[in-house]
Structure formats: C-alpha cells, structure tokens
Write a protein that holds these residues in place. Sequence first.
Motif, PDB file in Angstrom:
ATOM      1  N   ILE A  80     104.873   2.427 -64.777  1.00 14.50           N
ATOM      2  CA  ILE A  80     105.792   3.526 -65.114  1.00 14.50           C
ATOM      3  C   ILE A  80     106.043   3.570 -66.617  1.00 14.50           C
ATOM      4  O   ILE A  80     106.016   4.638 -67.248  1.00 14.50           O
ATOM      5  N   GLN A  81     106.277   2.412 -67.224  1.00 19.12           N
ATOM      6  CA  GLN A  81     106.539   2.354 -68.660  1.00 19.12           C
ATOM      7  C   GLN A  81     105.311   2.750 -69.475  1.00 19.12           C
ATOM      8  O   GLN A  81     105.394   3.524 -70.439  1.00 19.12           O
ATOM      9  N   THR A  82     104.142   2.236 -69.068  1.00 19.43           N
ATOM     10  CA  THR A  82     102.921   2.429 -69.867  1.00 19.43           C
ATOM     11  C   THR A  82     102.314   3.809 -69.673  1.00 19.43           C
ATOM     12  O   THR A  82     101.919   4.473 -70.639  1.00 19.43           O
ATOM     13  N   PHE A  83     102.210   4.254 -68.418  1.00 17.94           N
ATOM     14  CA  PHE A  83     101.444   5.471 -68.120  1.00 17.94           C
ATOM     15  C   PHE A  83     102.285   6.713 -67.908  1.00 17.94           C
ATOM     16  O   PHE A  83     101.743   7.812 -67.823  1.00 17.94           O
ATOM     17  N   ILE A  84     103.605   6.563 -67.817  1.00 17.14           N
ATOM     18  CA  ILE A  84     104.448   7.746 -67.587  1.00 17.14           C
ATOM     19  C   ILE A  84     105.455   7.937 -68.720  1.00 17.14           C
ATOM     20  O   ILE A  84     105.431   8.954 -69.422  1.00 17.14           O
TER      21      ILE A  84
END
Length: 531
Positions: A80-84
Amino acid sequence: MSLFRTIKKNAKQKVIESSKKDDSLTKDPLTGIFSEDLQKINKTFEKSSDVVIREFSIGSEEKVKAAIIYTDGLADTTSIQTFILDSLMVEAKQMDNTKENLHSRKILQWVKASLLTVGSVAEISDFDSLFTNILSGNTVIFIDGMKVAIGASTGRWEERAISEPASETVVRGPRESFSENIRKNTALIRRKIKDSNLLCEQKEIGRITKTCVAVMYINGIVNEKVVEEVHTRLDRIDIDGILESGNIEELIQDETFTPFPTIYNTERPDVIAAGLLEGRVAILIDGTPFVLIVPSLFIQNFQVPEDYYQRADISTFLRMLRIVCFLISLLGPSFYIAATTYHQEMLPTPLLVSLAAQREGVPFPAFVEALIMEITFEILREAGIRMPRAVGQTVSIVGALVLGQAAVEAGIVSASMVIVVSITAISNFVFPAYNMAISIRMLRFGMMMLAASFGLYGITIGLLALLLHLNSLRSFGIPYMAPFSPFIKDDIKDTIFRFPLKFLGTRPRLISQKNSKRNHTPATSKPEPRE
C-alpha cells in the motif's frame, strides 16, 4: 389452523422483507459525493479498529480529495505504501492539474492506467462490493466526484505453508498437500495440468462470510451437464456462512439420508489432477485444505494415488486387501455372533470346544459382549483423536490393551471376542477414505443386531438391503455403483483390479462421454533391444 397459517405466512413475509431491506442497504450505489460516501463507510466501520481510512489530496494546484480504505492484517501495508500512496501523493503532482482533468472521469482512468502498479485493479460501483473488497484484503481508493471507486489487490495474510498430507500418506508419490488459501490451491492444480482448457470459475457463497468457491474442470473432457448441475446446486445455496468444504458437501449432495459419501474429498493435488483428467469436476473452498470432487463412485473410496505409482500387480494385491478389510470391518463381529449363537455346527469341533470354554464364565450373550467391546473401542478411538497429539495415540493404544486384558481377566468378555473386535478395528483403519470408514463403523452395529436376531439369515437380509440402497444412489446423475451396476466392461480394468497403464486407454465412460481416449501408447509396444 387457518389462524396458525396466517401467523406463519406473516412471519415468513416479514423475514423476506427484512432480508430485502438488508440487501438494499448494502447494494446502494456510490453517490460520488466524497463526504457522504466516506461518512457511510465511517459509520459502518466505526467500531472496527482494524479498518484503516486514510484521507489525502491528489494534485499540486487544483487538489482533489481522495482516500484509501483497507483492513489492517489482511492487506499488505508495504504494498500500500510503495505502490499506492507513493504513486498517488508524489507522482500524481506531475499530471496536468487543470480543473477539467481533475473533476472528470479522466483522472480515474489515469490513476488506473499510469499510477497504480499493483497486480490487478477493478472498478466498484456499490457499497456491497466495496465492503467485500475491504474485508477481503483489497485496498479501496476513493476520489472526490467519482461515482466509481477502485479496488486494488493488496491482500496478504499469514498462512500455513505447503506440507505433507496428514490424512492421506503414501510411501511413494508427491508429498504436497492443499492449504487454506484457495489461490495457492488452484496454483497447485495448474502446476500439474498445464493446459489452457483447464478452467476455473469463481463465485461467492454465504451472505455474511462471502466465502470464495472455485469450480475447476477441463473443457473438452468434462461432461457439460455435470458442470451445469454443479453450478445449479451451488447457486441454490442461500446461507449465512460457509466455513469448511463439509458445509458445501452437505448442501449439494444427492442423498441426505445415506451413510455413504457421494462426494469425494481429498487434500492431495495429485488426486484432484487425476480426477480432472478423468472428466470430473473439482470444487475448491477458501479456508480449508480439503477439496471436493464429483461425481464420486463407491469403488473410488478403495483407491489411493499410490496405486498408479507402482506396478499393476502390487496395486491389484493391495486393492484386494482393502476389499477384504472392508468385509471384515463390516461383518467380522456379526459372523462371530451368528456362528456362536445360532450356527455352532459350522465350526470345527476343537474350535467350538475352545470357544465354549472361554465363554463359560462370561455372564452376557455374544451380542452384548460384542456391543460392550465395540462401544469401548469407539470411545478410545474418539478420545485418542480429541486428546493432545503428544499423549492421544499412547492413551488409546495403552487403554485398549489394558482394558481388553482386564475385561478378560474379570470374566466380562471372552478372549476370542477381544481378538475379533481388535481385527475388526484394525481393518477399519485400512480404508483410504475416512468418510467411508465412519460409514462402515455405523453399519457394523446394524449388522450385529441382525446377526443376533436372525443369525446368518439376518446378515443376508442386511447385505441385500445394503446392496439395493447402494444401487439406488447417484452422484450428480452418475450411478454410484458404476461400473459394476450398470456393468461397463472397459471400466472394470481400473476397479478391484488395476491393469497396467498401457491397457487403461479410455476414461470412465459414464463420467466423460467425449474425448474418451487418454492413453495413446500402443498396448503391444515393447522397447527395442539394444544391438
């Protein structure tokens, strides 16, 4: 009576109206008004501390409100942090921040096409799908002004690793078993069958649990009528929750009041792959390592995957041994009761004298004696299963030895009865299918009562009734006793006997009615000798 019917009808109508009302609450479409939609989500999950709602803005000049919702523990926070979040809060500043772009559907398509780098995304237009996505581990992305949200696949949770099957061990063969993750289970099957005709159709069952159920079959081999019947029975299920494959099995089986399993279950991928290649249909349920396979035949409960991994003569001998153990487990105590009570003339004189001497001090008739021992052994067996693994097996074995010896010394039962019950119990453990073993354990008591009442005539009546019942059973339209009844000559090659693989050239005729040929190796082919 009319008053009672009216009250019952009104109560039923209220239940239906209440159900429709509940459905209408969750199937409301998204309004596109950011504050209203988010308020409804907050109200739904206000007492759920594990549901995270994170609000932020997209764009640098003309900022648009946005939010993500996910369930902590089911969703992968790193993804969630990296890709969104990084994509939406950092990279989104580089877009054309005109008011026209930010407040139109262009921003939704741009986010889906260019920003989100997760595996799969889907559009969500109603609250029912939205809540299902959140509680399935996906991350839902809200954008102000959009009547459609985005569901991104970020599910990840702790799960059991692939291990050796606990209930179906083999000496030779694969040592992998299914797990509780349905996607991992479908991957295990596809790993063995790398064919584009292997189809996987997925649906949700359970109003509250929304359990994921997958139906797998090989197109071009399977009987389409069986697939249609499977989907019909699954779609007919309307229940609050499905927690294990046993729930599905009980709801879709052909006969409710029968001790015999008409649906086969296994935790081995190779068994499912072999069934699919024969034209059967597999039903996978999320949250359980046991997969169902239909149609199921009676003889299938005496076959193990190891039969096809060793030579035909060894497999045939072991299958015949299982059939003998089936007869011993079902009729062992019954024959003893009938012979000692009604048909003493059938026994050799030395054996009869020995049995009479053993039973001289026993105060109970043979039926009561057998009943005491059988119930005692069933209690020990159940206790061994339910007790902690470290002591369960020891307690059951020691308990059986100590109680058996003490009962003989006390004169409650005879030594011969202990031997008969012990052989019967050991024979019951030979069955590969646990469901069939339980069925035989129940039927054994009925056969004992018939033997105590009518002797061998009672056993004969019981066997005839059992045979008639078996012939009346169906498994998704296929006769349960096939290929014996109806008799199919070509399919007999893989029943009690197991012919060499090069002679097993066709699939079971009643199960797969097209593309029946599965072995293209000539039956008479021999390796050429070396020069």
